[in-house]
Design a protein around this motif. Sequence first.
Motif, mmCIF file in Angstrom:
data_model
loop_
_atom_site.group_PDB
_atom_site.id
_atom_site.type_symbol
_atom_site.label_atom_id
_atom_site.label_comp_id
_atom_site.label_asym_id
_atom_site.label_seq_id
_atom_site.Cartn_x
_atom_site.Cartn_y
_atom_site.Cartn_z
ATOM 1 N N TYR B 78 0.822 -1.200 0.000
ATOM 2 C CA TYR B 78 0.000 0.000 0.000
ATOM 3 C C TYR B 78 0.861 1.258 0.000
ATOM 4 O O TYR B 78 1.987 1.252 0.488
ATOM 5 C CB TYR B 78 -0.904 0.043 1.235
ATOM 6 C CG TYR B 78 -1.955 -1.032 1.268
ATOM 7 C CD1 TYR B 78 -3.013 -1.036 0.360
ATOM 8 C CD2 TYR B 78 -1.894 -2.043 2.223
ATOM 9 C CE1 TYR B 78 -3.998 -2.020 0.405
ATOM 10 C CE2 TYR B 78 -2.868 -3.028 2.282
ATOM 11 C CZ TYR B 78 -3.914 -3.021 1.367
ATOM 12 O OH TYR B 78 -4.882 -3.989 1.423
ATOM 13 N N ILE B 79 0.290 2.315 -0.559
ATOM 14 C CA ILE B 79 0.894 3.633 -0.382
ATOM 15 C C ILE B 79 -0.124 4.487 0.345
ATOM 16 O O ILE B 79 -1.320 4.435 0.047
ATOM 17 C CB ILE B 79 1.247 4.297 -1.731
ATOM 18 C CG1 ILE B 79 2.177 3.380 -2.530
ATOM 19 C CG2 ILE B 79 1.903 5.658 -1.511
ATOM 20 C CD1 ILE B 79 2.485 3.907 -3.918
ATOM 21 N N VAL B 80 0.349 5.212 1.324
ATOM 22 C CA VAL B 80 -0.536 6.117 2.034
ATOM 23 C C VAL B 80 0.038 7.516 1.929
ATOM 24 O O VAL B 80 1.211 7.742 2.242
ATOM 25 C CB VAL B 80 -0.686 5.708 3.510
ATOM 26 C CG1 VAL B 80 -1.518 6.739 4.261
ATOM 27 C CG2 VAL B 80 -1.323 4.334 3.626
ATOM 28 N N CYS B 81 -0.788 8.422 1.439
ATOM 29 C CA CYS B 81 -0.346 9.803 1.354
ATOM 30 C C CYS B 81 -0.807 10.536 2.604
ATOM 31 O O CYS B 81 -1.988 10.548 2.942
ATOM 32 C CB CYS B 81 -0.934 10.464 0.106
ATOM 33 S SG CYS B 81 -0.713 12.244 0.125
ATOM 34 N N ALA B 120 -3.849 3.017 -3.219
ATOM 35 C CA ALA B 120 -3.258 3.991 -2.311
ATOM 36 C C ALA B 120 -4.378 4.699 -1.570
ATOM 37 O O ALA B 120 -5.531 4.687 -1.997
ATOM 38 C CB ALA B 120 -2.422 4.998 -3.092
ATOM 39 N N TYR B 121 -4.025 5.286 -0.455
ATOM 40 C CA TYR B 121 -4.986 6.047 0.342
ATOM 41 C C TYR B 121 -4.428 7.442 0.553
ATOM 42 O O TYR B 121 -3.220 7.607 0.763
ATOM 43 C CB TYR B 121 -5.215 5.375 1.698
ATOM 44 C CG TYR B 121 -5.787 3.982 1.569
ATOM 45 C CD1 TYR B 121 -7.161 3.763 1.629
ATOM 46 C CD2 TYR B 121 -4.951 2.888 1.358
ATOM 47 C CE1 TYR B 121 -7.691 2.489 1.492
ATOM 48 C CE2 TYR B 121 -5.464 1.615 1.206
ATOM 49 C CZ TYR B 121 -6.834 1.417 1.277
ATOM 50 O OH TYR B 121 -7.345 0.148 1.128
ATOM 51 N N ALA B 177 0.043 6.461 13.815
ATOM 52 C CA ALA B 177 -1.286 6.846 14.305
ATOM 53 C C ALA B 177 -2.232 6.983 13.118
ATOM 54 O O ALA B 177 -3.401 6.598 13.184
ATOM 55 C CB ALA B 177 -1.209 8.156 15.072
ATOM 56 N N LEU B 178 -1.698 7.521 12.042
ATOM 57 C CA LEU B 178 -2.492 7.652 10.826
ATOM 58 C C LEU B 178 -2.982 6.275 10.369
ATOM 59 O O LEU B 178 -4.149 6.085 10.034
ATOM 60 C CB LEU B 178 -1.649 8.323 9.742
ATOM 61 C CG LEU B 178 -2.331 8.677 8.420
ATOM 62 C CD1 LEU B 178 -1.579 9.817 7.736
ATOM 63 C CD2 LEU B 178 -2.418 7.497 7.476
ATOM 64 N N LEU B 179 -2.066 5.319 10.394
ATOM 65 C CA LEU B 179 -2.455 3.970 9.963
ATOM 66 C C LEU B 179 -3.532 3.401 10.870
ATOM 67 O O LEU B 179 -4.484 2.781 10.407
ATOM 68 C CB LEU B 179 -1.232 3.044 9.960
ATOM 69 C CG LEU B 179 -0.168 3.361 8.912
ATOM 70 C CD1 LEU B 179 1.035 2.443 9.080
ATOM 71 C CD2 LEU B 179 -0.740 3.219 7.500
ATOM 72 N N ILE B 208 4.633 5.446 3.255
ATOM 73 C CA ILE B 208 3.894 6.628 3.679
ATOM 74 C C ILE B 208 4.708 7.862 3.334
ATOM 75 O O ILE B 208 5.881 7.972 3.708
ATOM 76 C CB ILE B 208 3.634 6.629 5.197
ATOM 77 C CG1 ILE B 208 2.945 5.338 5.608
ATOM 78 C CG2 ILE B 208 2.770 7.821 5.584
ATOM 79 C CD1 ILE B 208 2.635 5.276 7.080
ATOM 80 N N ASN B 209 4.097 8.753 2.590
ATOM 81 C CA ASN B 209 4.763 10.007 2.285
ATOM 82 C C ASN B 209 3.794 11.169 2.349
ATOM 83 O O ASN B 209 2.595 11.025 2.183
ATOM 84 C CB ASN B 209 5.417 9.965 0.889
ATOM 85 C CG ASN B 209 6.773 9.298 0.915
ATOM 86 O OD1 ASN B 209 6.970 8.237 0.328
ATOM 87 N ND2 ASN B 209 7.717 9.910 1.613
#
Lengths: 768, 432, 165
Positions: B78-81, B120-121, B177-179, B208-209
């Motif tokens: 996964y990619i999380v923005c 991605a999220y 925490a975001l996750l 995560i970026n």
Amino acid sequence: MAEHDDGLIVLTINGREVRAPKGTMLVDAAKAAGIEIPIFCYEPRLGAPIGACRMCLVEVEGMRGLQTACSTPVAPDMVVNTESEVAKDAQDGVLELLLANHPLDCPVCDKGGECPLQDRTFRFGPGRTRSLEPKLHFPKPLDLSPLVALDRERCIACFRCVRFSQEVAEDGQLTFQERGDHTEIATFSGDPYEGRFTGNTIDLCPVGALTSNPYRFVSRPWDIKNTPSVCAGCSMGCNLEITEREGDVKRLTGRPEPNMAVEEGWICDRGRWGYPALRSADRLQAPVLADAVGRRNVPLERAVTEASGLLAARGARVGILLGDAVTVETGFLACELAARVGGGTPAMVARTGIPGHGLGPMRALPGAQMDDIDGADVVLVVGGDPCTQQPVAELRIRGARRAGAQVAVIGPRPTALDASCEALRTTPGHLLDAAAVINERLQGSERAVVLWDEADLAAEPAAAEAIARVVAATPGARAIEMCADVSGPGLRALGIPAAGDLLTALEAGAIDILLTIGADPTAGPAGDRWAAAADRAGTIIEMATHRTGLTDRATLVLPMLAPLEDEGVLVSMTGRAQRLRPGAREAAGAAAAWEMIVGITHRIGSPVPDRTPAQAFRRLAEQHAAFAGLDYRVIGSEGAAVAPVPQDPGVPARGPVGDGLLVVPCAPVFGDAVAHRSDALEAVREPSRVALAPAEAERLGVRTDARVRVTTPEGTVVLPLEIDSRLHEGAVYLVMGDPASGAARLLPGDRGPVHAAVSAAAREEVGA
Amino acid sequence: MPQMNSVYRHREFGASLTTLADYERAGGYLGLKDALALTPDDALYAFHRSGLRGRGGAGFPMGRKASFLPKDTGRPTYIVCNADESEPGTFKDREIIERNPFQLIEGLTIAAHAVGCERAYIYIRGEYEAQAKVLDAALAEARDAGRLGPDALGEGRPFDITLYRGAGAYICGEETALLESLEGKRGQPRLKPPFPAVAGLYGCPTLINNVETLAALPPIMHRGPDWYGSMGPEKSPGTKIFSVSGHVLRPGNYEVVLGETTLRELIFTMAGGVRPGRHVKAVWPGGSSVPVIGEGSLDVPLDYESLNGVGTFLGSGGCIVMDDSECIVRACHRLAQFYRHESCGKCTPCREGTGWLARILGRMVAGEGRGAEDIRMLESLFGRISGRTLCALADGAVMPVKSALELFPEEFAHVAEHGSPAPAPMMGEPVG
Amino acid sequence: MTAHEIEEYLSPMRHEFADPRSLILPALKFAQGDSGWLPAEDMAAVAEATGFSQAYVESVATFYDRLYVEPVGRRVINVCVTLSCMLRGSDEIFDHLADYLGLDGEGTTEDGMFTLAKVQCIGACDRAPCLQIDSGEQIGPLEPADATCLVDDLREQPAPARYER
Ligand SMILES: Cc1cc2nc3c(=O)[nH]c(=O)nc-3n(C[C@H](O)[C@H](O)[C@H](O)COP(=O)(O)O)c2cc1C
Ligand code: SF4
Ligand code: FES
């Protein structure tokens, strides 16, 4: 180099060389070496460490900053300092901060004196906080439930109770609300915290935030004595600790050093709060003798003498009936007594409970201990309902599911596990149909554990045989018999049979003297028949803790100690011999059953040599292969496995008796006699009732608010009705709660299949 | 106004690019085309080579982080923005989302190609609902145009983006925490290791970026990593958007080539400086969580290393400027209240310590200070809070205050004694 | 708000998340759109629709500032009071608004029309001092007079069909 041949990792803690298996957290490695690192949130029984409280900060050479010892695994050549200035300052600091908002009301706190926060502050902290700021206030202490009280101001947000509720009991009820320094423990909308395991949160709480309502303000730690013992509430045999003050049991808690092979430190609320039953109004207080003079209290000595006189009467035919929770010593001594009385006519010793027709193949399966469930790949529950009958087993099964095991619950009853596991409802009376599914689930499994219900499979010998065959063919599969009797396996191992023949003998007038020991046959299966049969014996001698259906007819009543007051060995459902230790001074006017039996044999003139249960145990271990090699020392605090005794009463199976719907018996421990005698459990005890599928209720023309008549060949009772869409049609679920309701008396004495006619109760019966 | 050397196309073109057509006219999606011409590994190497560092606060090299993701785990990647942008003084991601959403989408698509990701999220803070709507529209348009969906990365190579709205919690900017929040839990940081790259969202490998980081990828791919890497110093190449706020005449976002502009130029030349007659008293150059610096440090070049050299951090680039009309203790008290309010409550030092700090500072500014005793208490608390927690929020709560106490000891002492600072040197015009 | 309505809202996005737990936050935000806050029944409906316990759902809800488990006014006026806004006069804006609304600090007006709240940085420090009505556009820079005009304008407007907070 630092990893040795023994697979242990070598590291240095506080200058000392320490060895620990790979994966061990620093805090545990240190503990094993006698070095205490303070903790609050760390509790491996709740899952992986969360590193929240920051109490366990230590210095590790080469690692930046301080590390939480609870979550840092040992590594070769690691150099750890738990007492360096930096580490000390961190520990001081966390304690000071924890106290910054803490009310410091230790003098009025139930936890005072046995409080980890207090202890750690004393040992590791500055002993005070420099904070002069006003503390945060939360709404007043409140009742989380009738059993658990919450004082939010004392909470240190360690996550333990919340994790227990969410991740161990999985009841989802206890959570944190808000965040930051406003974080508080709460339930949804302030609803009560209800469940079978709520009390464990009290044991887990490292401060006085969660306390036991029944124990509130009852004693201070310096007035009490704690004794490790075993719960006799069900066949799980959970280890617990008895808190005694002035001779009375004041509290029961999980063991601070849990028995990981049994209960892991968890106990159910029935086990925890059943102790008030010890002082219930119907507790027998003094021996009673009924003779020509009349009914009157007599001293214990006299009563024992009278008993020996009666039993030793020439030619008297004696029957001894044991209850399901007596110790193996009591059972053993009862057998010896039987051999000495009756003037040559053989006396019978029997126990209440399941005869076990056709269970031979199941009992021959390799046995498992509870901790084998942890590493199982497949866990099958066949019949019964551990969630209500052996509650703490449920937690173990949930844990296995979380660890990745395939869990299936197979049987006619809906269970609390259904929502999170595979639930395979079988048609009542047709467990045999499940053999194929069981076979399927076991395919490819290497470490399966099959928990099977003694009563259900005894009622279906064909199913028992087929399932046993399937399990036996699975490599690595092991079984646990969920038995109905608390100490059934122990008494069985002594060769004591179920009571069927004794009942028949009584009915045939072949017994002159009936001696009951911790048994009330009139309240259980075939209770009416037992009552009538007992009347045929000329003399009844009763040893019991509480009044029974026989008390008023007995010639002699000998008040007996309850398991929490007694000493001896109980054998749990996994065949584990465990020691009861008396946690309270003997109830006035009562004595231990084993002691009274010894007294009787002594007076008969052929004394047994034993002065203590330990001595009796040593002798029984010499005579009974199952106990070979065991003594109290070997059993120790962890218990020891009893060798399996393959045996099969071999009584031929019979078809169902009675007319109407097949009865599915349900025996929740929260509905047992103790639960109904303990005022603490008032809000959570289970009433007796009848449950039907909606369609079945409709067919019978009965509604939820109705009471129904239930008739089996054993008799008729009127019970409340519950309609439950999860149930099978064509069966009546008989929940045996309050013993006074008579529900259990509807079952046949041999616990075989029975049908019941159900109909709406007449108006005058409803009033009853 | 178009801006030379801008990495962000809306700045380069001096216009908002909120439709796909506009974005493509401005050179949009050329970067993806170039990226797709490379193997994933080569694309990843390009990230490396560009020297791009994370713009969310920690400045970790982006390519290096992406290379930590294990491959072929049999589980999704996964990619999380991180569009939580809650650091006080920071509003650069907001601008990119409002005016140039497609560049972020394109950046995510490029990253997806490189790390082998199908979903991605974008986790956007709840307070950015207006901005979320812009993104929603852009995502829909990209989906309609096939830029997202079953063939987004070429035929049969799906990729899509889910926009996930937060609900008001600064801590959800912290990546773990975001996750947690994205997984439907209370947004509380996780114990590390494992790091998100190995076990992130749903326990799967996760990159995560920050928004600004990911949006830099299209030009990096199109104009080449060497072009990007050639701007600014070797260790801090590229451009960075600084959000300037507080006591300046022209608050706003300013994109600078790292190392080529000084803090003084940013504040005075770009943001218009402080009001006439006023002096810069204190600057938090990288958001409120970094140590404060004084007027004496204004000539520091804006890049990671140089800012470290004057005892502070580049952080998120949220540059808060305070002039000499304001009391430093009052400012610190306000920040302490922020951190107290935002502490998630998991770690003892942070949960209890931020509240304690806020209470001491609150008393001081309310005229109930205890003089030197309060100062000593503050100093001792700093050490008991920072460096001892799961995440950096607690450090972020301490650094701005601790540095302020070091920089303005007399003023703290004065306030602790008298409740207010010595009179400001000169009264200026009110800020308008 | 019924569990069924929430389920319908969630159903198109279910496939986007590997774990249904991720649906709780969107569900809560959706449910809150109904009455502007989250009465216990709505949280219970979210619990039912997502399959998690009610206590768990409430625990998640109370973690976030912009989910309200206590009633709030029809419009929530969020005045940013963090450092950048403070430096540019947010306290005066807040006090002025409180005065104008007849409130003693944070709270809800008697007619239930407005809730006035101090909030932490809303990412619009370039517009400081600024505020946000519910979670609308960040508005600023404001003079005290602008703020009161805003309130007057809001009074004229009907409450939104769905709240966005
Ligand atoms: C308390 C705290 C808040 C943070 N808030 C944000 C944020 O709002 N936006 C962001 O991109 N990163 C934030 N971060 C940093 C993230 O944890 C993470 O480092 C970042 O998203 C990584 O992206 P990058 O490498 O592109 O910078 C925060 C960190 C902490 C400790
Ligand atoms: S440092 Fe503070 S915000 Fe970060 S995890 Fe710990 S308590 Fe939560
Ligand atoms: S015990 Fe290690 S952080 Fe709590």
